[in-house]
Scaffold this motif. Structure first.
Motif, PDB file in Angstrom:
ATOM      1  N   ALA A 153     -10.371   7.437  -0.969  1.00  0.00           N
ATOM      2  CA  ALA A 153      -9.182   6.821  -0.395  1.00  0.00           C
ATOM      3  C   ALA A 153      -8.879   5.530  -1.142  1.00  0.00           C
ATOM      4  O   ALA A 153      -9.775   4.741  -1.430  1.00  0.00           O
ATOM      5  CB  ALA A 153      -9.402   6.542   1.074  1.00  0.00           C
ATOM      6  N   SER A 154      -7.615   5.352  -1.458  1.00  0.00           N
ATOM      7  CA  SER A 154      -7.226   4.149  -2.171  1.00  0.00           C
ATOM      8  C   SER A 154      -6.800   3.087  -1.162  1.00  0.00           C
ATOM      9  O   SER A 154      -6.431   3.388  -0.050  1.00  0.00           O
ATOM     10  CB  SER A 154      -6.075   4.492  -3.118  1.00  0.00           C
ATOM     11  N   GLY A 155      -6.849   1.874  -1.540  1.00  0.00           N
ATOM     12  CA  GLY A 155      -6.451   0.816  -0.624  1.00  0.00           C
ATOM     13  C   GLY A 155      -7.467  -0.308  -0.700  1.00  0.00           C
ATOM     14  O   GLY A 155      -8.360  -0.319  -1.544  1.00  0.00           O
ATOM     15  N   SER A 169       0.842  -1.197   0.000  1.00  0.00           N
ATOM     16  CA  SER A 169       0.000   0.000   0.000  1.00  0.00           C
ATOM     17  C   SER A 169       0.878   1.248   0.000  1.00  0.00           C
ATOM     18  O   SER A 169       0.521   2.271  -0.578  1.00  0.00           O
ATOM     19  CB  SER A 169      -0.961  -0.008   1.181  1.00  0.00           C
ATOM     20  N   GLY A 170       2.055   1.156   0.631  1.00  0.00           N
ATOM     21  CA  GLY A 170       2.994   2.271   0.579  1.00  0.00           C
ATOM     22  C   GLY A 170       3.466   2.544  -0.837  1.00  0.00           C
ATOM     23  O   GLY A 170       3.478   3.679  -1.293  1.00  0.00           O
ATOM     24  N   ARG A 171       3.835   1.464  -1.534  1.00  0.00           N
ATOM     25  CA  ARG A 171       4.285   1.648  -2.924  1.00  0.00           C
ATOM     26  C   ARG A 171       3.170   2.242  -3.778  1.00  0.00           C
ATOM     27  O   ARG A 171       3.408   3.112  -4.602  1.00  0.00           O
ATOM     28  CB  ARG A 171       4.757   0.318  -3.495  1.00  0.00           C
ATOM     29  N   THR A 172       1.938   1.758  -3.554  1.00  0.00           N
ATOM     30  CA  THR A 172       0.811   2.280  -4.312  1.00  0.00           C
ATOM     31  C   THR A 172       0.660   3.782  -4.073  1.00  0.00           C
ATOM     32  O   THR A 172       0.533   4.566  -5.024  1.00  0.00           O
ATOM     33  CB  THR A 172      -0.487   1.559  -3.876  1.00  0.00           C
ATOM     34  N   ALA A 173       0.692   4.172  -2.809  1.00  0.00           N
ATOM     35  CA  ALA A 173       0.522   5.595  -2.501  1.00  0.00           C
ATOM     36  C   ALA A 173       1.682   6.420  -3.054  1.00  0.00           C
ATOM     37  O   ALA A 173       1.487   7.535  -3.540  1.00  0.00           O
ATOM     38  CB  ALA A 173       0.407   5.786  -0.994  1.00  0.00           C
ATOM     39  N   LEU A 223       1.423   1.405 -11.306  1.00  0.00           N
ATOM     40  CA  LEU A 223       0.350   1.629 -10.343  1.00  0.00           C
ATOM     41  C   LEU A 223      -0.693   0.532 -10.444  1.00  0.00           C
ATOM     42  O   LEU A 223      -1.150  -0.014  -9.429  1.00  0.00           O
ATOM     43  CB  LEU A 223      -0.269   3.007 -10.603  1.00  0.00           C
ATOM     44  N   ALA A 224      -1.052   0.173 -11.671  1.00  0.00           N
ATOM     45  CA  ALA A 224      -2.041  -0.890 -11.863  1.00  0.00           C
ATOM     46  C   ALA A 224      -1.520  -2.195 -11.274  1.00  0.00           C
ATOM     47  O   ALA A 224      -2.262  -2.950 -10.637  1.00  0.00           O
ATOM     48  CB  ALA A 224      -2.340  -1.047 -13.349  1.00  0.00           C
ATOM     49  N   ARG A 225      -0.216  -2.450 -11.449  1.00  0.00           N
ATOM     50  CA  ARG A 225       0.373  -3.676 -10.951  1.00  0.00           C
ATOM     51  C   ARG A 225       0.322  -3.736  -9.424  1.00  0.00           C
ATOM     52  O   ARG A 225      -0.085  -4.722  -8.834  1.00  0.00           O
ATOM     53  CB  ARG A 225       1.824  -3.760 -11.440  1.00  0.00           C
ATOM     54  N   GLU A 226       0.713  -2.628  -8.797  1.00  0.00           N
ATOM     55  CA  GLU A 226       0.716  -2.600  -7.333  1.00  0.00           C
ATOM     56  C   GLU A 226      -0.696  -2.705  -6.771  1.00  0.00           C
ATOM     57  O   GLU A 226      -0.918  -3.347  -5.748  1.00  0.00           O
ATOM     58  CB  GLU A 226       1.395  -1.328  -6.812  1.00  0.00           C
ATOM     59  N   ARG A 227      -1.618  -2.058  -7.444  1.00  0.00           N
ATOM     60  CA  ARG A 227      -3.008  -2.124  -6.957  1.00  0.00           C
ATOM     61  C   ARG A 227      -3.537  -3.550  -7.026  1.00  0.00           C
ATOM     62  O   ARG A 227      -4.235  -4.011  -6.124  1.00  0.00           O
ATOM     63  CB  ARG A 227      -3.907  -1.197  -7.780  1.00  0.00           C
TER      64      ARG A 227
END
Lengths: 1248, 117
Positions: free
Chosen positions: B111-113, A482-486, A502-506
């Motif tokens: 919010a994302s997650g 989630s850190g990498r995504t943010a 971003l798509a990959r991390e999500r």
């Protein structure tokens, strides 16, 4: 000492013991301890007493979240024991106690709680009226925590720094580090702020299956340290996020604190703190989670602590939190802590978990394996013991109510639905809540989540992203993902193309464990009959807010959290709603019988973590303007006062009436430094039209060689400024404004012509030109001695203006004016020449006994003459007509669109307006005869009210004693019906509680020389003193820089009148110069202003003007900076002599307008970071480039030449105080003054 | 409260660097000529010049009236601590953010997650 055996996670150095004192007792801790861990480790259980009930309080949290752990350190109150590193010899004291914290006198207040219901201070003690004051004083004596001791001086060094980043990351845990790395890898500038002194977040102390989790993220920390574009700030809490991603915070720099990102020497002071602000394009908030306290009876007893506190005491500081422990927790981290503490040798007797299901099976198995009594669905109900925990009662949540109960000695089973456990440590927590403080400040919105049972993020403000524990993630892989995504989302907000990553991390995040399940428990089961439910169950430890208080608030109809928090003071302490905020919302729902989550958590307000006020105040530089004659006036005994940005000489003797100074001007000759006077050059085809617009008079009358007096009004006809205008060419004028309008005049002209598209240019010469006023009947005789110009009344009459040369050929514009009502010449000359000419005048006037006079003498002199000062004899209701200056108004001119003319026409002839009148203050003895010698101080103060019957009908502007007249005169603004001559006025002034009444008579407001004869043909002054030798020929002219360094010159050079210091004794060796930072004064070097509508077609000095503002070109020793659409400045950066200024109206020599400094050396960015928030080192901009903006709040032109070379120029008057502040702020980075050679060497090296 | 403004010369800067010149309200109305009653130069409203009372009223409204609506408005700002230029910009006083005329300001985002339900 109750320390555990060493473990791999601990952060103390057991080989370095530190001695300190606690309430007079000598104790010992270790290097790496905080004050709190050292105290607990030394066996101290009561740290202080609570705010309202004076209950003993111990260590509940280690994050500085509550007031319970505030202590005084070395006499400074309210220091957070949990976050302050221990230092050798610290003197730590308890707060809010009389005597020893264990036996506090006011402890009995705890029994009086029934007399102190919620909001009692709002509702009681108001009647009778006298009681309010009585109780206020009593209660103030009791309330409050720390004691501010006036005898303890302010400690520590306060600094400021202003950061610019692409991405700012709040929190250095696994999520924050991952986000920072992801953005940093894309080459973005990243700043990471971690509130603890180390990175890693909660993984730093967690141990799972005997394996420290810190190892899982240590690689991240290592990579962060190595990354070029990354800046990591440890021990740097964020206090808030403001509009458009401005982060504020502070950083501990004291002993034991970090020195990263700060090359200064880590001093030994515990109180060194830096206030920082960071402007970021995108922010990632990864503040993790904090604990939600469990509410039950006596949940504040010393020995009740958070899960994190217990485990960190053991794992980070090697302190045994207790010998026998009970746990009442609400999530898996609590279970993990119980397993870990048991493995460290703490006797864990029982673990209650508020959840009935959803536990981590592995942890449950570990508990069972360790032989610990594990009870799902149970929670603590109350604690027994006063100043420490002795026994804990726990009960099954499902079968609420009082059970029979069984006592358990050691860990063992008990029948029934409640139990008593003997222990000295209760680890209690309702579970974890996201630490929403920073996000809440940023404007994020939250809603209660059914699974996590906490307030979850619902909506984020623009360019703010969240990651990690704040989203209630707990799985380590999920945290980093989630850190990498943010981090990628933030990079995308900065314009990076990262869609694929971003798509990959999500996608990866979607497959990982989601938010942890939580418990909605707020309060333990209610048990026992002796105590009213909730009476000693604390929701808010800071203000002693109990469950009962919350219920009382609701009963008084303050039944929603936002009302209850104000009425019952929940969260007004250092916890700042972060800690009790979510509990309060859930408690209020429970009290109202509504579903948990029907109320939103209360808003967290900055500062999320409180810094000290001294840190917010900062270094507090006193930056002001000084005239070029400041030093000489100071040596002549001047008393200075601030007047706008300037420091001006107000008196030259202890006599505040200035009688001698006044007499000297009336009879002889005096010198006044009037340099702050606004001075401007305006030229261009439409210059006259612009003057016609802003001046109320007909400015076509302005002629060469003659001063035309006029005034400016605003759109409501109020007079705002006055001054003189001189025509100096076909389309060119020179004009003056009052000192306090000097800074806004250019703005005013441009504003009022903004629709017209007129072609005119304007240069502010206020700082470039000094102004020396020679006034008095002997003024001509003195001036004659230093100039060959013809000064006779015929050749140079009153209101004349002449270009003359004084002394050794120094050019001066001489204006014959009469503000003080005597013959007077005003010399406007280059600021750098001012001291030379001033000294000449002193010498020339010596035989007449010339004296300086200050602003107060000038004020008396001009008031005697009836001349007004705008702002003293006018205010915002007063028009030009009201103060009797309507004669200035060119009422025939309606074509120019004069500012204020329409309003003047409208209010002309209105009745009921204020009018300016003269006053003759009546002698209180009734003897109003002329010439009566009266006490000069016996007069109404300026501002005394004019009272007519029962209403205020005006006010006194100025009253003074006049020696010439022999009575007290004054100027007042009164309603027009009172303005007739001879009318008697009642004046009142309030001196404290006493009101003094005066009477005065209205007289014409011209007391001295009403016909102005003395101005035109000066009377004979005092004769010269006999026996003085004739003056020698004028010495060679010299010019002075506005800056004088506190260093001894080693080598100087005479250059065009300037005394240039090439080297100082203190200069560094050439090899060292660039390693730190050097400050070089280049004010002696030439600078020119170039202005023209078609500036692109001009080729000043044969150079091309850069095409766009902000661009800089360097050629042939000249640097040309494009400032805006019509303006550029040319700086002579050398080498060689400066070229002559080209002919033509476009050029103005502004050498004397500015103080020009060069900053050279590798730590220049660090120096500038502590004085300005401007982004001067934006890697995206091609160097050199120009930035125009404030440094130390002073508007500057800054040229970023290279990363280690910056030139800056700013108004000359600020020179000395600016340089002093800069040297002070830059000391930590090794900034030192240096001679010009450092600059010339550097620029030579640049060429080769 | 802190916000930023985009100076046409210097780019985005803190609001502290600027002074406010009020909302855009057009040029100053023409002044009535008391002598002739004829229209003065520079006026946009032909009626204003001829009638002193109407001119006074027009000037009064222009000088004193502000609408104070919580919606994007065009405003004048002076970059006094920077390049010294007057410029006009659209800003929403309700959010303190620069905003296009009449348009919605840049909003927040979800919010994302991981979905928590």
């Amino acid at each position: 000492m109750s320390r555990l055996p060493p473990s791999s996670t601990e952060r103390i150095d057991r080989s370095r013991p530190l001695g300190f004192r606690w309430c007079g007792r000598a104790l010992e801790g270790f290097e790496g301890d905080t004050v709190a861990s050292a105290l607990w480790g030394a066996g101290v259980r009561t740290f202080g007493r609570s705010f309202e009930y004076h209950r003993p309080r111990g260590l509940h949290d280690l994050e500085g979240e509550g007031s319970s752990q505030l202590v005084s350190i070395d006499g400074v109150p309210n220091q957070s024991a949990g976050t302050t590193p221990l230092r050798e010899g610290m003197d730590v004291g308890a707060q809010n106690v009389r005597g020893d914290p264990r036996f506090d006198v006011f402890g009995l207040l705890d029994r009086l709680d029934r007399f102190m219901p919620a909001g009692f201070y709002y509702r009681l003690f108001h009647r009778p009226a006298w009681a309010a004051r009585f109780f206020q004083e009593r209660m103030r004596g009791l309330a409050g925590l720390g004691v501010l001791r006036p005898d303890v001086p302010d400690r520590g060094e306060r600094a400021e720094r202003y950061l610019n980043a692409d991405v700012a990351v709040v929190g250095g845990g696994p999520a924050g580090m991952s986000a920072a790395l992801e953005a940093g890898r894309l080459g973005l500038r990243v700043c990471l702020f971690e509130r603890r002194p180390w990175l890693g977040g909660h993984l730093d102390w967690r141990v799972r299956d005997s394996r420290p989790l810190a190892g899982e993220v240590s690689a991240l920390a290592d990579e962060l340290e190595r990354m070029e574009s990354m800046r990591v700030f440890r021990h740097a809490p964020v206090t808030g996020i403001w509009g458009e991603n401005l982060l504020t915070g502070f950083q501990y720099r004291g002993a034991g604190g970090p020195t990263d990102g700060w090359t200064g020497s880590g001093t030994a002071e515990a109180f060194d703190e830096t206030h920082w602000e960071c402007r970021a394009r995108a922010v990632v908030v990864a503040t993790g989670s904090i604990e939600r306290p469990l509410v039950f009876e006596h949940n504040d007893r010393p020995g009740v602590m958070q899960v994190d506190t217990a485990i960190r005491l053991a794992r980070t500081y090697g302190v045994r939190p207790g010998t026998a422990a009970a746990f009442s927790v609400g999530d898996d981290l609590g279970l993990e802590a119980a397993v870990d503490l048991a493995s460290l040798g703490v006797d864990v007797r029982m673990v209650a978990d508020a959840r009935h299901e959803g536990h981590d099976e592995a942890l449950v198995a570990a508990l069972v394996e360790a032989g610990i009594d594990f009870r799902p669905g149970w929670a603590a109900t109350r604690v027994r013991g006063r100043s420490r925990v002795r026994r804990v009662e726990l009960a099954d949540r499902t079968t609420t109510g009082a059970g029979s109960g069984a006592t358990v000695g050691s860990a063992g089973g008990g029948a029934g639905d409640s139990l008593r456990v003997a222990c000295d440590l209760l680890v209690a927590s309702a579970g974890r809540q996201p630490d929403i403080g920073v996000l809440s400040c940023a404007g994020a919105r939250f809603r209660h989540g059914q699974r996590t049972r906490t307030f979850e993020l619902e909506r984020l403000p623009p360019d703010v992203f969240a990651a990690g524990g704040v989203l209630r993630l707990t799985d380590v892989e999920a945290l980093t993902t989630s850190g990498r995504t943010a981090g990628l989302e933030a990079a995308a907000a900065c314009g990076a193309d990262v869609a694929e990553a971003l798509a990959r991390e999500r996608a990866r995040l979607a497959d990982l464990p989601g938010p942890a399940r939580g418990s909605s428990i707020v309060r333990g089961p209610v048990a026992g009959r002796r105590l009213a439910p909730g009476r000693k169950a604390f929701l808010d430890f800071d203000e002693d807010g109990t469950w009962k208080n919350a219920a009382q608030s609701a009963a008084y109809a303050f039944d929603v959290p936002e009302l209850a928090k104000r009425f019952g003071n929940f969260g007004l302490g250092p916890g700042q709603y972060r800690v009790p905020g979510q509990n309060l919302a859930m408690a209020m729902a429970e009290i109202a019988g509504r579903p948990i989550g029907s109320f939103a958590a209360t808003t967290v307000r900055p500062p999320v973590i409180p810094p000290s006020l001294a840190t917010l105040a900062g270094p507090n530089h006193d930056i002001h303007k000084r005239t070029p004659l400041h030093d000489d006036q100071a040596s002549r005994g001047a008393v200075f006062r601030r007047a706008g940005p300037w420091l001006r000489a107000r008196y030259f003797s202890a006599d505040r009436q200035c009688l001698e100074e006044i007499r000297n001007v009336r009879e002889n000759v005096g010198l006044l430094d009037s340099s702050p006077l606004g001075k401007f050059r305006i030229w261009g085809p439409d210059a006259l039209r612009a003057l016609q617009r802003v001046y109320i008079s007909d400015m076509t009358r302005a002629r060469p060689g003659r001063c035309t007096y006029s005034a400016m009004c605003n759109d409501t006809g109020n007079i705002i400024d006055d001054g003189v205008v001189v025509r100096t060419g076909e389309d060119e004028f020179y004009f003056t404004t009052s000192s306090n309008r000097a800074g806004t005049t250019v703005e005013w002209l441009r504003f009022h012509t903004r629709y017209d598209g007129w072609d005119y240019n304007l240069v502010n010469l206020t700082d470039a030109l000094a102004s020396i006023n020679v006034a008095g009947p002997n003024a001509r005789r003195v001036l004659e001695k230093i100039t060959d110009a013809e000064l006779s009344d015929e050749a140079f009459p009153y209101l004349g203006c002449r270009e003359i040369e004084v002394g050794d050929g120094v050019a001066a514009r001489c204006l014959r004016l009469g503000f003080v009502g005597e013959l007077s010449y005003e010399l406007h000359l280059r600021a750098s020449h001012a001291r030379y000419v001033w000294d000449l005048l002193w010498e020339a006037g010596a035989e007449y006994g010339i004296r300086p006079f200050g602003l107060e003498a000038q004020n008396c002199l001009r008031a005697e003459k009836g001349h007004v000062i705008i702002g003293t004899e006018s205010e915002q209701r007063v028009t030009l007509l009201d103060i009797g200056m309507g004669w200035l108004w060119d009422r025939e001119d309606t074509a120019s669109g004069k500012v204020g003319a329409a309003a003047l026409r409208y209010c002309e002839g209105q009745s009921g307006r204020l009018k300016l009148v003269g006053l003759r203050v009546d002698d209180p003895a009734g003897d109003a005869g002329a010439g009566t010698a009266r006490d000069p101080t016996h007069r109404p103060e300026d501002g005394a009210l004019v009272v007519d019957g029962d209403r205020i009908a005006g006010f006194v502007c100025t009253t003074r004693h006049s020696e010439t007249l022999g009575w007290q005169y004054g100027l007042a603004l009164v309603e027009d019906r009172l303005a007739e001559r001879g009318r008697s006025l009642d004046l009142y002034e309030s001196l404290g509680r006493r009101t003094v009444r005066w009477t005065a008579t209205v007289v014409p407001p011209h007391f001295h020389d009403p016909k102005g004869q003395r101005l035109r043909i000066a009377p004979e002054g005092r004769p010269r003193r006999p026996g003085k030798a004739p003056s020698p020929p004028a010495p060679a002219a010299h010019r002075r820089s506005p800056v004088r360094f506190d260093a001894a010159p080693a080598r100087t050079e005479r250059r065009a009148g300037w005394n240039v210091v090439l080297d100082y004794e203190s200069d560094r060796a050439p090899a060292d110069v660039m390693r730190r930072a050097s400050l070089v004064d280049l004010s002696h070097r030439a600078r020119w202003d170039v202005q023209n509508r078609d500036i692109g077609t001009l080729r000043p000095f044969g150079l091309d003007v850069p095409g766009t503002p902000g661009k800089v070109a360097v050629r042939d020793g000249l640097m040309i900076n494009r400032m805006n659409g019509t303006q550029a400045s040319v700086w002579h950066v050398g080498p060689g002599a400066a070229p002559a200024m080209p002919d033509g109206p476009h050029y103005t020599d502004t050498t004397d307008s500015h103080c020009w400094l060069a900053l050279l050396g590798d730590s220049v960015p660090e120096v500038l970071e502590s004085v300005t928030g401007l982004d001067l080192f934006d890697p995206a901009r091609a160097r050199p480039f120009l930035t125009q903006g404030p440094v130390l709040h002073v508007p500057c032109q800054i040229v970023t030449w290279r990363g280690d070379a910056v030139l800056l120029a700013f108004s000359r008057g600020y020179g000395q105080t600016f340089v002093e502040a800069l040297l002070e702020s830059g000391r930590h980075a090794g900034l030192r003054p240096a001679g010009e050679r450092v600059f010339t060497d550097w620029s030579h090296a640049l060429k080769s | 409260m802190t916000f930023r403004l985009t100076c046409p010369v210097c780019g985005k800067r803190d609001v502290y660097e600027f002074t406010y010149g009020g909302p855009e309200r057009g040029p100053r109305p023409a002044e009535a000529d008391p002598a002739s009653g004829s229209q003065a130069a520079g006026g946009s409203d032909p009626a204003a010049g001829s009638d002193p009372a109407a001119a006074a009223e027009a000037h009064f409204r222009w000088a004193q009236f502000r609408m104070n609506r919580p919606e994007p408005q065009e405003e004048w700002w002076h970059h006094g601590a920077g390049c010294g230029v007057w410029f006009s910009t659209w800003r929403d006083p309700a959010t303190n953010r620069e905003a296009p005329p009449g348009g919605a300001e840049a909003g927040g985002h979800e919010a994302s997650g991981r979905d928590s339900s």
